[in-house]
Each structure stands twice: as structure tokens, then as C-alpha cells.
Design an enzyme around this catalytic site. Structure first.
Site: not given
Lengths: 377, 392, 377, 392
Positions: B125-128, B243, B377-379
Site C-alpha cells: 500500500q502506498g499512501y503515507s 481498516e 493515529s488515535n489522536e
């Protein structure tokens, strides 16, 4: 009443900070710790030159005769620099045990080369099953003629791989968990009958399991009186715990600092992430965790030798364990993906902090020891 | 309010249980555990599921799936974890596959789906990107049209398994106009294309699973674009909620907690088992209660899905609590290992060193720090919940 | 598998919500709870008319024969409305004990007026020293001729002030902490030999200490078999705990809602305080605490009668206690100064939540009960 | 690094200890505990301290203070708490007094200071307003000049003891130009002035200490303004950091924790004292460690003050941790009271009801919720720390 450093302490602090700044970058550390022994012998020689190896050793033992505050100053700076060295096993444990327990001749024959950086030591106290119980010793030293014969296995001996000499805690009498009946022997780590299995800890440093098979020792290898080793162990472990907590605090402060720097530099959604209130408050929590830990460290240093000593020390190791975990976890989280790579320094600091938590009792262990003082069962 | 299974579901559960009993679980698990044979073991296991027709259970039947209901999927997952059987890799089967069969052309479907189902292609997967993590839409890897090809330049990071991959699905910038989300396209890129380089990223658990992927004038046929140009964000976004529910890993946490309980009955201090240690008991029961609740939070999401809703915003709750529970288990496990929580076995056995699970506890703890970071992230999940659920 | 309400449950929920919306504003509640008995007899009559008093009573007992889900639905709505009523002591405790323990004639003579709203009951189980141990009973029922004589004191009897009849747990044999030897008696709360000292709980409702001085009771006042009262107590307490947790969840949801509303309306620094990220995340935490508690409540309802029942119930009461405290504290904090006045509803909801935590074991108590199941000593 | 006292300090400590031993502590404490005699008891106690010359120990000697060092003040506070002696009211002695002797005119000093020292005037503080809490500078109560008087209109809230007060010191708006902080003046207002009304605010612990104070065309002589017009914010701000260190109440928490420990040795469940309950022990030792640290954090601030620094930004840390510890003690105390944590004694005695501290535990818990709100909420303190200490 003041919390200032003495002139000598300030000099020690400055010299340690200078060494790290000028000679001990993170890159140097990473190279050092990957060496087969987990540290660099040249760096160790520099320690000796700078006089650091003598700090906690008594003047009678040829050392500087430093107190808890002196050790604190040194260890905190070493923590900030994440210095990979066997200072704890060789100096704080082996050196101090010899210093307070060995007969004069033996003492000098060991401490002179130690202070000169030419002798590596280790303290083989725990066993596979011991966990954090210092009296859980099955390794036996059986009387035979004038001397003893050692049989058993020690686990997780810090610096056990590089040590030239070991202090071994073995049972000369009593049952497995008894504090009475434990005796300490200085032995040659390379003698026949000593078998080492070395491995790394997550901070890159080396430990070893060491097995003794019919190893003969003589009475003059004994530290202190036969069967009375536990009181020596307690004394030396207490000062070592304080030193480890100072190192941990140095690490925690460093993690707090680099996290602040990272969040100021890292931009997301068009702004440095340090501008997000949630992250700001969490960095305040990290800061407060460090400050509270520092206060307790100072308390413990000031309480050495008083009735508050044990209580302070347990509270300290508990808080350093708990706050250290919080600071480490937050440092990684606030670094985002970068926090879980081995390329940034943050993870390496966290790993050393985690190892410190497992030495001589973790947070949960010392919390219960603290409770035992205030609310005895 | 009824959590019992229908007769058909009970029969299905028995069938699944039987399947796992007969499957070569131990064999592939051993292969997967070693870096050298990791890929081999994974592919072998996936092909085994493929042969059974269960490799893509939630895909529509017309595309080679099993067309299972959410409840069936839940039963399968529960049994899989109970049998300690490996999960499938999500990138092909759970991520790009559904995007292709939903938004792809007929030709794309025929070309890619069969190979995904048969595990003939390994996807990543190429997202970030280095500069686009939580703020994914600010991604900069650009694709410029040159005839019937895009020329791709830039880099992707945190790419799990890129060093094994045949294909990567990427979000790339095809326009800088409008809101950042508006100029993104969804491209499928052959990893053997000239100009693609993979650099391993060592992680804090000492293992290699993450990579950075560089694109240097990589030519990608326009026919490898999914859907419309500049609409890639829409296709990608539909995956994100899904996800999150996967990341919660409730069944896996149950198994880990039970394992932890077993360890605590053996690990001793001062002759007493740690299961009797007061602080251990508090921490354990705290996690246990949270996980017992989370199991039903998961079932509630599932029940909503089964009746045609979601997974929507409540997937953030699952992601946050699921990863918090995972980390709490990691923390308690490494603490239970005591002084052995800091060791690296390397080539030594547990017997040599003297401890059964310390090394694994360390790896899990360290890599587990990523769970609250990846998948949004959870934030970020809390921001989403504040805005879309609470309307703040 | 589904978590939908049945048609009847949906109707019960709607009727309860409608009652609160139309007839039970916060102002009405405040007036009701300040009445000498801590609730309004007219409101209670409405409960009877609406059929709520019969919900958990068996069909054999003349009730609706509702299950745990039915009770849950009703109690959650009562919680949202912060309804001051003796539903727990009169219906869930007294009513259920009579329903499962009383001989037919006694059962009907008590449950008919109870369901009609004409009889108030209470369950006198704990004593000054009992804390959360249900078997800690010293009050003695001594055999005398055909009957018994009661002596001792019960503490914190909910609705003890208004109750016409009491179920009293007294010891007919065994030692202080034994579960065997406890017997249950239905007595007239106004008989000679019954002395009450009434006081308020922080939620405004009334409790009483009740002393028995040579009170004669006959054998037909006995519920269940002599000495076998503990199993009845456990059964009824378990369903009451579930009901209390449902009420608590209603309160927690309400607190979460009104906190969101307040922060949207309250402006500081030129913006609604709901726009500050730190407060947003904390309201997300409150929301998650509610959702997780709801999941556990559903689990407990679904697990009644299965092997998961006890474990679920302990986990639930633990989580409701812990999350309830968190939600209550945050609700006050986010209301700022307004949160600590008695003029806003927020503090009153918090106080009821705090009382619920003290009923039948608080968070710490049930956490240890849960541990005892998974990690038996 | 040395926490020992000098010989002079030891002698001083003995003197203070002796003073408290002889003082009518029990008598005034009993008066203060009852609403009807609260004011009488407070004034009697303060006059006792005044007679000793210790009513304003940190004031400069020239203004009637004792000129103590921070260390002496620390010794005094430690001994006071050990003797369970009441604190003085801060409004006159710790708040407006220092403002008057620092910024007031000679005439103001002569008029107000002696009566503050002798506790002849009861002061209260008029800072917060219904619309200005955390955002104090947005206050709206306005004072318009009319000849040699200001005409004051508006209201103040959370005013502790306004129902007893002779005087109130207020922040009022004298200008709406510039930044909100710039148009604020500091006024001393006679509570008997026509147009001043006090409305009690009932609090969640069931007691009355807070009030709202309304000003309806109240005429205040210009000579009652402290310092310059529109400069009031500067004078007020200097108090805030000091207020925070006071709110931390470390010595008081130590006494409360010890009391809690004593209770835990008596409170039983199932025949076992609660001091042996595992969860109680964990929670207790957690608080204990935090408080042991906080004690030294306080000493570090004190040592810095003694060498001429602060209290600066680190006062926020003291305030946050100090109030968190207070609340943790309240929580554990009410939990220790078990089912008795929810009761209201009213006119009944503990003996009637059957429990010693449940009623007080409830009051402390409920009113204690305010500690993280007043004096600048803990959220505001974290904002301050992030900005001024960490530079974020």
C-alpha cells in the site's frame, strides 16, 4: 535548605556533558553498542582518564569517595547521552561490593586496575527463577576442606560477557528464599568450571547466563562474612538503584526535549504539530512526570542514611518505572511513524529506559514494597 | 437483544472449526515466523484458503468471493484465532481488491482479481509519505501525464512488505488545484518498473517489515489508474473505516490475554505464582473488563453492518479501544516477563536463556507501539469522533 | 444476532421517555426529592398506572414477568430522567424477594398492593460493619417456640423510612461471615420493637438504620427455607445490580450529552469551549466510556443464565463504577464553576451516580471479584 | 543539595511548635466547623495570631509583617498542619494586603492595612464573572467615572465569603479600548454601599460558601482605586502565581493522607482491615509516591524563592499536581467509607448513623472538585506551561 550542586558536582556535570557533546554523538553510541562486548574499550579508557570510575569508590579503596549526589550527577548526564558502558556492573556493583566487602589486599588488587579502566567486573546475583527476589538463590557453595565448591547457574549477568572477575552470590546455608546463608565470592570469570552464554539486551548491551560446575574457591575469595552476603547486596543494590534512577531521569528529560523539538519541526495540516492543544498538554504531562521524578530523586539523595531512605527509594524506583514508561510511550507516539524506526534516537532511549525498569524490581514491584512500609501486613 | 446463532450459523461454525483442525496451521506458522521463509509460508497458507474458496469470504460471489454475512465472517475470525491460524495479508484481499471490483474497469477486474485471489501477486500500500502522515491528503508524490503514461516521482513510506511486493497501489497527486483531496488519483504500479527503489526501514523491535519506496520517473500506463483522474481520495477513503475495524483485533487480543493468564500461572516470584500478585491481578482484570466490553462493541458494529449500516464513525471507537487494549496486554506481558522482558534471543533458544516468552513480549511491545499510530493515529480518530459523532 | 429491542421493550422505552419529557422536568425532580420521604407518592401512583411496578415481577406473582432486558430499558430511561423513586428497594429488592421466596398467600397479599402502588417495601441486609460483604450479618433471629425473636441493627436501608414492610436478613445459625445460616423474614416496619433512624443520601433519597429489639416473628414470615436466605439474596442482588447499572448508564449518557451542550454554548477566549481540542478529546473519552459500558451492559443482559453471567456482572459493575466516576468528574470539570453549584442538574446526576457506585460493591470490590474468577486464589 | 535546617531555623521551629501547642486550636476549630459560628471562630483565631505578631508573616516588617524567609514560612505551615490548626483567610492577608502595600497610596496603606492585620475587616475577591472564568480578562463589570466617584455596574461570581464580607476588591472595566487586559482597574468596594447585593450560590456539597455579588449603580470613591486607571491587570496578575502555590496545599494533603491511613487500619470488610485490601494498597501507595515527590517539588520552588527567584511558571506544576493529589485523596477516602460514602449526617451524630468519616468524605470529595477549576483551571495551567515553560 538548597538544591544546588557543590562546586565539584558542577564540574563533574560539566565534564560529563562536554564529553557527550564533543565525543559521544548518537552515531558514536550506535557504533559503540554494536561492538561485540556492547561497549567500546577506548571510551572506557576515557572514563578512567576523566576519573569517573573512581566516583563512588571510597577513599580507603583508592577512589574519590563520592556520595549519592555525586553519582546522581554523573549518571544523569550519562543517561542524557545514552552512553553504552558497563558503569553499573563494573563500578556500581562489582566495584562497590569489593570496596565494602573485600579484605584489604584483595580490595586493592582489584580496585586499582578497575579505577584505571583495566578490569571489567560483574555481579552474578539473580537466577532463572529469581525474578526480583534478591534472596531467591539456589546456586550452592559447598564447604570442601579450606574452601568451597560452587555449583549452579546465574542468569542475566550484566557485563557477564566482558567481565574479568565476578562477584557471585551463592548459598552456603539456609533455604532457597532465606536472606541468611547467602555468601559472596570473587571469582575469575575465565576459570575452568565457568561456562558463559552471552546475549544482548534490548538496549544493545550484553548479559550472560553463567554456569558453575564444580568450581573451587578459597576462603580469601569471600566478601564479608560467610552467610552474611545479603546485607552487602542490599546496600550496594540500593545505591545502584539510585544511580539507575538518575540515569533514567536523564533519559526521560532527553526524550521530553527531543519530542518537543520534533513536534515543533514536524508540520501537518499546515502547522507544526506542537501547536495542537492535545499534544501540548501531553508534553506538559511529560514535563511534569520528569519534574516529579526529579523531586523524588532529590528526596532520595537527601534521605540516604535517614529513616526516610527505604521509603524514598521504593517510591523513586516506582515513579521512575511508571513515569518512564509514560514518557517513553508518549515520545514514540508523538514522533508518529518515525518513533517506531530504529533510525531515530528516540526508540533507543526508550529501550534503555525499559531495561532500567527491569533492573532490581520494576514499578509494580517497588509500589508494593512502598505499600509494605506504610501499610505493613 | 439476542446473540445466539441460527442453526445454519452453528453448522457453519462447525464446518469452519473442522477446516482449521485439518489445516496445516503449525507448518505454515513455523515458516511465517522466520524472515527467510515468511513469504513462502504466507503464500502457502493463502493458497490453502483459496483452494477451500475462503480466501476472500466477503467478496461478492461473482468476483470469486464467498459472499458471507458479517456474522459468518465473525464466526470465521473467532475460529481462526482460536486455532492460532495466521491472518491473510490485507493489502490485496481486503484493500485493493474491493477497490478494483467496485471502481475498476472490466479489464482491470479480469487482470488483477484472479491473481489476488490466488496469491500470485503480492501487493503493498502506498499512501503515507514522509511529509504526509496524519495529514494524508497533503501527499506530494506526483504523476504527470505523458501520452498514455503517467510519470511518477516521489516516495512512499511505512510500506509494509514492499520488499516482497509485485505491485503497489498508490495515491498520487495529479493536480494541485482545489482542496488537497481533490487532486489525488489512485494508481496501480508494477514494482518491477524501472525507477522503483525499495529501502528497508529498521524498526524498534529489530525486525524488517517496513520500507520506503522511491519513484524516479516511473512510467505507469494510464490503464492502471482506478476510476477517474483526481477522484482517488474517494476510492481510498472507503477503505479507511474498514481498516479501522480490522486493526481492533479483538479476537486476537482475547487469545493473547488467555496466553498471558497461562503464563501468569507459571511465572513465579518468591515461590508464589504471579497470578496471585495483587498488582498483576488489578491490571489483568482491568484489561479483561475492557476487552469483554470491546468484544460486544465489535458485535454491535457487526450487527449494525448485518442490517445494512456502517461501519461508520463508530469504527474509530473500535480502533482506539482495540489498540489501547492491545498495548495494555503488551505492557502487562513484558512486565510479567520481569527481568527477561529486556532480552534478545537471537539464535539462542528459550531454554538456553531461561525464559519462555520474554523475547516475544519485547517484540510485541515495541512493534505494538505502532498500533496507535497507523491506520490514522488515535489522536486523529478522536478528532474524527469529536467532529462526526459528537458534532463538536 | 442483533441488539434491537423487542416491540414491547420499545414501547416501554417510549412511554418512560415520554413520562420524563412531559411530566418530570428537573424542577419537578428537585421538588420531589426534597419531600420528607425523598420521593413523591403521586409520581409513584403514576408508575403503577403505567405498569412499571410489575415489570420484573413474575406472571405467577401477578406481574409482567419481564426479563433482564426489560428492566434494563426501564431503568436506563429512569436514569436519564434522574427519577427519584424507591423502585430499586420496593420493586427490585423487596418485590423480587417476596416473588421468589414467599409462600403463595403471603406473596399475593404483598405483591398485589405493591404493583398497585399502595405498598412500600425495603430490604434490610447490611449492617454497620458489613461494607460490601453480603454475608456479614450479626442480627440474630433466635428460635423461640413456633417463631423467632429478632435482635440487632441494620444500616443504610434504602427506603427504610417510607417502607411499610421490610425483608430482614438475620442469622438463624452460623458465624458472622458464613453464607449458610442466614434467613429472610418479612416484617411489618411499624411493629413495636422496630426503631428507625432516617437520614438522607447525597442523591436526596432516604435511608434508615433500623434496630430490632426483641421483635417476635412467626415462621410464616419466613422467605424460602430457614438458613438458606443467602442464595435468594444473591439472585435478587444480581438482578438489582444489573438494573442499577442500566440506571447509571442512563445517567452517564445524560451527563455526556449535557456536557457537550454546555461546552457548545459556553464561550471563552472568543470561541465556544467545545472548539478546544483538549476538551473535544475528553468528551470523546466520555463518549467511549459510555459506549464501552453499554456494550458490557448488553453482554450482561445476554449472559443471564449462562456461565458468563457472574463474570459479566462483576466486569459491568466495575466498569460502571470506574467509568461513571470518570464521566461524572469530567462533566463537572468541563462545566467549570457551574459544575460545582447545586443549581445546575449536572451535580445532581453525579451524586446519584456516586450513590450507585456504593450500592452492592464499588468498582474496586467488583474488580477483585472479577479477578477472583479469572485468577482464582 | 542540602535540606537540613540551620540552628536558627531549628530554634524557630521549636518556638512555632510550642505556640501551636498552647493555642486554642480545638476551641476555634469547633467554632469554625459550624456555619453559625464560622465567622466568630475565624476572627478569634486570626486575632490570636495577630497578638503573636504572626498574622502576616511574609509581609515586610514596616507594614506590620514578620519578614519571614520562605523557609520560615514553610516551617510555620508544616507545624500548623501538624497541629491541625486552621489556616488564615487569604483574601485580606495574602491577596489584597500585598497589593495595597506594594501599589497603594500612603493613605490607602494607613486606612486598610491595620484593619486587615487585626481582622477587623473581612475581605472577599471580585475577579470572576458569569461570562469570564478561565478567560478572566474578558470581564465586563464596568466602572464609569462620575466626578470623584466611579459608578459600578455588573456582577461577580464564585465569591467566597461575600456574605460575611465588609469589603471586596474588584477588577472592573474602565476602558474597552486596546487588548482586554488594558482597560481593567483595581477597585476596593465597601460591601455596605447602596446597590451591592449578595446572592448565595448553593454548592454540590450542600454548604454555602460561594456567592454572586451584584453591583447596581454602586458609587465608589476614586480614592479607592489601587494604582493607575486601566492598570489593574498588572496588580492582579502578580497575585495569581502566588495563589497557585497556596492552592497546592501539600502539607494539608500529607495530614489527610495520614488520616486516611489511620482510617484504613480500622475500616474492615469480611473481618479484614482495608489497609490489607490489594486495590486500596495500590491506590494509596500511588498517591503516597506522588505526594512524596510533590513535597520536594514544593521545597524546590521554596529554595528558588529563598534565593530570590519565582514563584514563576513552575507554580502551575504545583497547582496541577497539588490539586490532582487532593482529589485522589478525596476519592480514595470516599471509597474507603464504602456504602457510607453517600450519606448526609445533618443533625445526626456519627454514632447514630454508624460511621465516622463518611459524611466528611462526601463533603470533601464534592467541594474538592473545585480545586482543579479555581485559581485558573488545570487546563489553563497546562496552556500556560506549554507556552511559557516549554515554549510550544
Amino acid at each position: 535548605m538548597h538544591f544546588n550542586l557543590s562546586e565539584e558536582q558542577a564540574m563533574l556535570q560539566a565534564s560529563t556533558a562536554r564529553f557527550i557533546d564533543q565525543q559521544y554523538s548518537f552515531e558514536v553510541r550506535e557504533k559503540d553498542v554494536r561492538l561485540p562486548e556492547g561497549f567500546n574499550r577506548d571510551t572506557w579508557a576515557t572514563f578512567a582518564e576523566l576519573g569517573w570510575l573512581s566516583v563512588p569508590i571510597s577513599e580507603a579503596g583508592g577512589g574519590f569517595g563520592g556520595n549519592a549526589a555525586d553519582t546522581m550527577v554523573l549518571m544523569e548526564e550519562l543517561g542524557k547521552g545514552l552512553v553504552a558502558s558497563p558503569y553499573i556492573p563494573t563500578v556500581m556493583l562489582f566495584g562497590s561490593l569489593v570496596d565494602i566487602g573485600a579484605p584489604e589486599a584483595l580490595k586493592h588488587s582489584l580496585l586499582e586496575p578497575l579505577i584505571a579502566g583495566q578490569l571489567q567486573g560483574a555481579f552474578a546475583y539473580q537466577e532463572r527463577q529469581s525474578r526480583y527476589n534478591l534472596a531467591d538463590i539456589k546456586t550452592a557453595a559447598t564447604r570442601e576442606g579450606e574452601g568451597y565448591v560452587l555449583n549452579g547457574e546465574k542468569a542475566l549477568v550484566m557485563n557477564g560477557a566482558a567481565a574479568d572477575r565476578l562477584v557471585v552470590a551463592a548459598r552456603t546455608s539456609g533455604e532457597q528464599f532465606d536472606t541468611a546463608g547467602i555468601s559472596l565470592f570473587v571469582i575469575d570469570a575465565n576459570a575452568t568450571g565457568v561456562h558463559k552464554t552471552a546475549y544482548r539486551l534490548m538496549d544493545g548491551q550484553l548479559a550472560a547466563n553463567i554456569r558453575f560446575e564444580n568450581l573451587s574457591v578459597t576462603s580469601d575469595q569471600l566478601l564479608g562474612d560467610e552467610g552474611d552476603g545479603y546485607s552487602l547486596i542490599e546496600k550496594v543494590v540500593n545505591s545502584t538503584v539510585l544511580a539507575l534512577c538518575a540515569e533514567a531521569l536523564g533519559i526521560m528529560n532527553k526524550l521530553t526535549d527531543i519530542t518537543q523539538e520534533y513536534t515543533k519541526a514536524r508540520k501537518q495540516f499546515g502547522a507544526p504539530i506542537s501547536s495542537f492543544q492535545v499534544l501540548q498538554h501531553r508534553m506538559v504531562d511529560m514535563f511534569m512526570a520528569c519534574e516529579q521524578s526529579r523531586s523524588l530523586l532529590y528526596r532520595t539523595v537527601c534521605s540516604v542514611g535517614t529513616s526516610d531512605a527505604d521509603r524514598s527509594l521504593h517510591a523513586l524506583k516506582y515513579m521512575i518505572g511508571r513515569n518512564g514508561r509514560m514518557v517513553g510511550n508518549e515520545a514514540i507516539q508523538l514522533h508518529g511513524g518515525m518513533g517506531i524506526t530504529d533510525e531515530l534516537e528516540v526508540g533507543h532511549y526508550v529501550k534503555r529506559l525499559m531495561v532500567i525498569n527491569t533492573l532490581f524490581g520494576d514499578a509494580d514491584h517497588h509500589q508494593q514494597k512502598l505499600a509494605q512500609i506504610s501499610l505493613p501486613t | 437483544m439476542d446473540i445466539s446463532f441460527s442453526d445454519e450459523e452453528v453448522a457453519f461454525r462447525d464446518q469452519v472449526r473442522d477446516f482449521f483442525k485439518q489445516a496445516p496451521v503449525a507448518e505454515v506458522t513455523a515458516l511465517i515466523a522466520q524472515p527467510d521463509t515468511y513469504k513462502e509460508g504466507t503464500v502457502r497458507w493463502q493458497k490453502h484458503l483459496f483452494a477451500q474458496g475462503w480466501i476472500a469470504p466477503t467478496w461478492p460471489i461473482e468476483h470469486g468471493g464467498a459472499g458471507w454475512t458479517p456474522t459468518q465472517m465473525h464466526i470465521f475470525e473467532t475460529e481462526r484465532v482460536a486455532a492460532s491460524a495466521p491472518d491473510v495479508l490485507p493489502f490485496g484481499l481486503k484493500m485493493v481488491g474491493p477497490v478494483i471490483y467496485t471502481y475498476g474497469t472490466e479489464q482491470q477486474k479480469q487482470r488483477f482479481l484472479p491473481r489476488i485471489l490466488a496469491s500470485d501477486d503480492w501487493w503493498c500500500q502506498g499512501y503515507s509519505e514522509p511529509g504526509a502522515g496524519s495529514d494524508l491528503a497533503s501527499l506530494k508524490t506526483r504523476a504527470e501525464l505523458d501520452g498514455d503514461h503517467y510519470v511518477v516521482n516521489g516516495s512512499k513510506t511505512w510500506t509494509t512488505g514492499a520488499h516482497h511486493a509485485d505491485w503497489i497501489f498508490c495515491l498520487v497527486r495529479t493536480s494541485t488545484e482545489g482542496r488537497p483531496q481533490q487532486g489525488i488519483s489512485f494508481l496501480l504500479i508494477d514494482m518491477t518498473s524501472p525507477g522503483v527503489t525499495v529501502r528497508p526501514i529498521p524498526t524498534i523491535n529489530g525486525e524488517h517489515s517496513l520500507n520506503e519506496v522511491f519513484f524516479d520517473n516511473v512510467r505507469v500506463p494510464v490503464e492502471n489508474r482506478i476510476g477517474d483522474e483526481n477522484k482517488g481520495w474517494t476510492y481510498a477513503k472507503s477503505l479507511l473505516a474498514h481498516e479501522r475495524t480490522v486493526i481492533a483485533r479483538v479476537a486476537d487480543s482475547k487469545r493473547r490475554l488467555e496466553k498471558l493468564r497461562q503464563y501468569a500461572l507459571k511465572e513465579t516470584e518468591g515461590g508464589q505464582v504471579m497470578a496471585q500478585d495483587p498488582v498483576f491481578r488489578s491490571r489483568f482484570s482491568d484489561i479483561e473488563a475492557e476487552l469483554m466490553a470491546l468484544e460486544y462493541t465489535g458485535l454491535r458494529v457487526l450487527a449494525a453492518q448485518a442490517s445494512g449500516q456502517g461501519p461508520g464513525a463508530e469504527s474509530s471507537l473500535l480502533k482506539i479501544k482495540g489498540t489501547e487494549v492491545q498495548q495494555a496486554i503488551h505492557e502487562l506481558t513484558i512486565d510479567l516477563a520481569g527481568p527477561y522482558g529486556g532480552i534478545i534471543n537471537d539464535s539462542l533458544t528459550s531454554g538456553d536463556i531461561g525464559h519462555e516468552f520474554g523475547d516475544q513480549a519485547r517484540k510485541d511491545y515495541m512493534y505494538g507501539r505502532a498500533t496507535t499510530i497507523y491506520g490514522g493515529s488515535n489522536e486523529i480518530q478522536k478528532n474524527i469522533t469529536a467532529k462526526h459523532v459528537l458534532g463538536l
